[in-house]
Write a protein that holds these residues in place. Structure first.
Motif, PDB file in Angstrom:
ATOM      1  N   THR A  77       0.878  -1.174   0.000  1.00  0.00           N
ATOM      2  CA  THR A  77       0.000   0.000   0.000  1.00  0.00           C
ATOM      3  C   THR A  77       0.916   1.225   0.000  1.00  0.00           C
ATOM      4  O   THR A  77       1.803   1.348   0.852  1.00  0.00           O
ATOM      5  CB  THR A  77      -0.884   0.013   1.271  1.00  0.00           C
ATOM      6  N   GLN A  78       0.696   2.095  -1.004  1.00  0.00           N
ATOM      7  CA  GLN A  78       1.610   3.243  -1.129  1.00  0.00           C
ATOM      8  C   GLN A  78       1.166   4.448  -0.317  1.00  0.00           C
ATOM      9  O   GLN A  78       1.979   5.247   0.109  1.00  0.00           O
ATOM     10  CB  GLN A  78       1.724   3.646  -2.593  1.00  0.00           C
ATOM     11  N   LYS A  79      -0.151   4.555  -0.162  1.00  0.00           N
ATOM     12  CA  LYS A  79      -0.648   5.717   0.578  1.00  0.00           C
ATOM     13  C   LYS A  79      -0.741   5.317   2.053  1.00  0.00           C
ATOM     14  O   LYS A  79      -1.759   4.790   2.500  1.00  0.00           O
ATOM     15  CB  LYS A  79      -2.027   6.101   0.009  1.00  0.00           C
ATOM     16  N   VAL A  80       0.341   5.516   2.755  1.00  0.00           N
ATOM     17  CA  VAL A  80       0.417   5.032   4.131  1.00  0.00           C
ATOM     18  C   VAL A  80      -0.029   6.126   5.104  1.00  0.00           C
ATOM     19  O   VAL A  80       0.426   7.273   5.013  1.00  0.00           O
ATOM     20  CB  VAL A  80       1.860   4.599   4.484  1.00  0.00           C
ATOM     21  N   PHE A  81      -0.883   5.730   6.030  1.00  0.00           N
ATOM     22  CA  PHE A  81      -1.271   6.645   7.095  1.00  0.00           C
ATOM     23  C   PHE A  81      -0.207   6.556   8.179  1.00  0.00           C
ATOM     24  O   PHE A  81       0.065   5.476   8.701  1.00  0.00           O
ATOM     25  CB  PHE A  81      -2.650   6.272   7.643  1.00  0.00           C
ATOM     26  N   THR A  82       0.417   7.680   8.498  1.00  0.00           N
ATOM     27  CA  THR A  82       1.437   7.702   9.547  1.00  0.00           C
ATOM     28  C   THR A  82       1.013   8.682  10.650  1.00  0.00           C
ATOM     29  O   THR A  82       0.142   9.520  10.425  1.00  0.00           O
ATOM     30  CB  THR A  82       2.812   8.159   8.999  1.00  0.00           C
ATOM     31  N   VAL A  83       1.638   8.541  11.806  1.00  0.00           N
ATOM     32  CA  VAL A  83       1.373   9.492  12.894  1.00  0.00           C
ATOM     33  C   VAL A  83       2.703  10.022  13.409  1.00  0.00           C
ATOM     34  O   VAL A  83       3.771   9.495  13.059  1.00  0.00           O
ATOM     35  CB  VAL A  83       0.603   8.831  14.064  1.00  0.00           C
ATOM     36  N   SER A  84       2.626  11.063  14.239  1.00  0.00           N
ATOM     37  CA  SER A  84       3.840  11.551  14.891  1.00  0.00           C
ATOM     38  C   SER A  84       3.780  11.120  16.357  1.00  0.00           C
ATOM     39  O   SER A  84       2.753  10.621  16.822  1.00  0.00           O
ATOM     40  CB  SER A  84       3.952  13.069  14.765  1.00  0.00           C
ATOM     41  N   GLU A  85       4.878  11.355  17.061  1.00  0.00           N
ATOM     42  CA  GLU A  85       4.940  10.878  18.452  1.00  0.00           C
ATOM     43  C   GLU A  85       3.939  11.573  19.351  1.00  0.00           C
ATOM     44  O   GLU A  85       3.539  11.035  20.379  1.00  0.00           O
ATOM     45  CB  GLU A  85       6.352  11.086  18.997  1.00  0.00           C
ATOM     46  N   ASP A  86       3.527  12.797  18.965  1.00  0.00           N
ATOM     47  CA  ASP A  86       2.579  13.494  19.842  1.00  0.00           C
ATOM     48  C   ASP A  86       1.113  13.238  19.471  1.00  0.00           C
ATOM     49  O   ASP A  86       0.211  13.835  20.054  1.00  0.00           O
ATOM     50  CB  ASP A  86       2.898  14.993  19.938  1.00  0.00           C
ATOM     51  N   THR A  87       0.856  12.350  18.533  1.00  0.00           N
ATOM     52  CA  THR A  87      -0.532  11.991  18.200  1.00  0.00           C
ATOM     53  C   THR A  87      -1.156  11.247  19.385  1.00  0.00           C
ATOM     54  O   THR A  87      -0.548  10.308  19.927  1.00  0.00           O
ATOM     55  CB  THR A  87      -0.579  11.077  16.951  1.00  0.00           C
ATOM     56  N   PRO A  88      -2.373  11.641  19.802  1.00  0.00           N
ATOM     57  CA  PRO A  88      -3.025  10.909  20.895  1.00  0.00           C
ATOM     58  C   PRO A  88      -3.335   9.462  20.510  1.00  0.00           C
ATOM     59  O   PRO A  88      -3.710   9.200  19.357  1.00  0.00           O
ATOM     60  CB  PRO A  88      -4.328  11.691  21.110  1.00  0.00           C
ATOM     61  N   VAL A  89      -3.194   8.555  21.469  1.00  0.00           N
ATOM     62  CA  VAL A  89      -3.449   7.129  21.209  1.00  0.00           C
ATOM     63  C   VAL A  89      -4.904   6.925  20.755  1.00  0.00           C
ATOM     64  O   VAL A  89      -5.182   6.095  19.883  1.00  0.00           O
ATOM     65  CB  VAL A  89      -3.119   6.270  22.452  1.00  0.00           C
ATOM     66  N   ASP A  90      -5.827   7.711  21.313  1.00  0.00           N
ATOM     67  CA  ASP A  90      -7.237   7.586  20.914  1.00  0.00           C
ATOM     68  C   ASP A  90      -7.424   7.862  19.421  1.00  0.00           C
ATOM     69  O   ASP A  90      -8.237   7.209  18.762  1.00  0.00           O
ATOM     70  CB  ASP A  90      -8.108   8.579  21.707  1.00  0.00           C
ATOM     71  N   THR A  91      -6.661   8.813  18.892  1.00  0.00           N
ATOM     72  CA  THR A  91      -6.738   9.133  17.445  1.00  0.00           C
ATOM     73  C   THR A  91      -6.239   7.942  16.625  1.00  0.00           C
ATOM     74  O   THR A  91      -6.820   7.599  15.587  1.00  0.00           O
ATOM     75  CB  THR A  91      -5.882  10.387  17.130  1.00  0.00           C
ATOM     76  N   VAL A  92      -5.169   7.316  17.096  1.00  0.00           N
ATOM     77  CA  VAL A  92      -4.614   6.148  16.385  1.00  0.00           C
ATOM     78  C   VAL A  92      -5.651   5.029  16.353  1.00  0.00           C
ATOM     79  O   VAL A  92      -5.898   4.413  15.304  1.00  0.00           O
ATOM     80  CB  VAL A  92      -3.315   5.643  17.065  1.00  0.00           C
TER      81      VAL A  92
END
Ligand code: AMP
Length: 143
Positions: A77-92
């Motif tokens: 899958t090329q369009k990867v959803f990524t997060v940063s370290e400060d993203t809330p766990v609930d959002t993930v």
């Protein structure tokens, strides 16, 4: 609570592969490491894609065993959803549920710095509930 807290507990090692590797090599890597997905990255640890066990199963079901000799780049899958370290766990958690995937790479300045799986999120959630439970019990006992 943010993704940084999960990474503090599990570490920052991420199993990666390269786009020119074959699906068979990727499958062997998943089996050897006991994991469900590999991040496809370049030499500077930029995320190029993600390949999960589901992608391999789908490739073999659609194209036969010959797909295993083909390049990871063809099935990742090329369009990867990524997060940063400060993203809330609930959002993930919400994104994994809505997007129906179980792995989210963590990046900083465009580079891979970790990976959060649904197992990590569930473990974090259970720990939170347990500590809330303990705090409530202590509060009741001392009231
Ligand atoms: P998974 O549930 O993580 O095994 O993946 C299910 C499907 O979603 C596969 O096609 C993966 O390539 C894709 N996928 C996994 N993680 C991500 C992500 N973070 N962003 C976008 N797609 C993903």
């Amino acid at each position: 609570m943010s993704v940084a807290q999960i990474l503090r507990g599990k570490g920052r090692d991420v199993v990666v592969t390269q786009p020119h590797r074959t699906l068979m090599e990727a499958a062997q890597l998943l089996a050897e490491k006991g994991i469900g997905a590999v991040v496809v990255s370049d030499a500077s640890r930029r995320v190029l894609g993600i390949l999960s066990e589901r992608d391999i199963i789908r490739a073999v079901a659609r194209h036969g065993a010959g797909a295993l000799d083909q390049a990871v780049s063809k099935y990742m899958t090329q369009k990867v959803f990524t997060v940063s370290e400060d993203t809330p766990v609930d959002t993930v958690m919400e994104t994994m549920t809505n997007g129906r995937f179980r792995h989210v790479p963590v990046t900083a300045d465009g580079q891979l710095v970790g990976l959060v799986s649904i197992g990590d999120v569930v473990k974090h959630h259970v720990n939170e509930i347990e500590s809330e439970h303990r705090a409530l019990k202590d509060y009741i006992a001392t009231a």
